[in-house]
Design an enzyme around this catalytic site. Structure first.
Site, short mmCIF file in Angstrom:
data_model
loop_
_atom_site.label_atom_id
_atom_site.label_comp_id
_atom_site.label_asym_id
_atom_site.label_seq_id
_atom_site.Cartn_x
_atom_site.Cartn_y
_atom_site.Cartn_z
CD GLN A 78 -3.07 1.01 2.09
OE1 GLN A 78 -3.19 0.04 2.83
NE2 GLN A 78 -3.90 2.03 2.13
CG PHE A 79 1.22 3.81 -3.60
CD1 PHE A 79 1.14 5.19 -3.75
CD2 PHE A 79 0.25 3.02 -4.20
CE1 PHE A 79 0.11 5.77 -4.48
CE2 PHE A 79 -0.77 3.57 -4.93
CZ PHE A 79 -0.84 4.97 -5.07
CB THR A 80 -2.08 5.35 -0.11
OG1 THR A 80 -2.58 4.20 0.59
CG2 THR A 80 -2.48 5.28 -1.58
#
Length: 150
Positions: A78-80
């Protein structure tokens, strides 16, 4: 490397209508990789995840680790998690690692966790549009950043 760890009674990830990974008791781990992360971050964070004593013992105290409850891990990239919201209302993801860096580190984390737990790690698919379903137990949610060790 940032991990959001949720103690779950169950969790699954669906991609294009198909279940890609599914667990019962254990951890749903959302993993954010930054361009500064190394193998050292994987080892430090992986050991923290596996060693977390957040499962209830016979007296109802959070005192047991993943192995003691025979728990599993569902690991989702999850890059966010590396969103910067300092300016305006549209997050910037400049600190998130690009796929050429993030994918190998994500895969190394999978292998490291498999070695540490002696079990297969359930996963999502890097970069895919995923639907994550979970039943948070407690709720217990813990955030660990490998850059904040001290």
């Amino acid at each position: 490397m940032i991990a959001v760890i949720q103690r779950v009674s169950r969790a699954s990830v669906t991609i294009d209508g198909n279940v890609n990974g599914e667990i019962r008791t254990g951890f749903l781990v959302l993993l954010g990789v930054t361009h500064l992360d190394t193998d050292e971050d994987i080892q430090w964070l992986g050991k923290k995840i596996v060693g977390l004593r957040v499962f209830n013992d016979s007296e109802g105290k959070m005192n047991l680790d993943l192995q003691a409850v025979e728990g599993d891990i569902l690991l989702i990239s999850q890059f966010t998690l590396h969103a910067s919201t300092k300016k305006g209302n549209r997050p910037s993801f400049i600190e998130a690692a690009k796929p050429d860096i993030a994918i190998p580190l994500y895969e190394k984390m999978i292998r490291f966790l498999e070695t540490e737990t002696g079990k297969p790690i359930q996963t999502g698919q890097f970069g895919a549009d995923m639907k994550v379903d979970l039943l948070n137990d407690g709720p217990v949610t813990i955030v660990i950043d490998s850059k904040n060790r001290v």
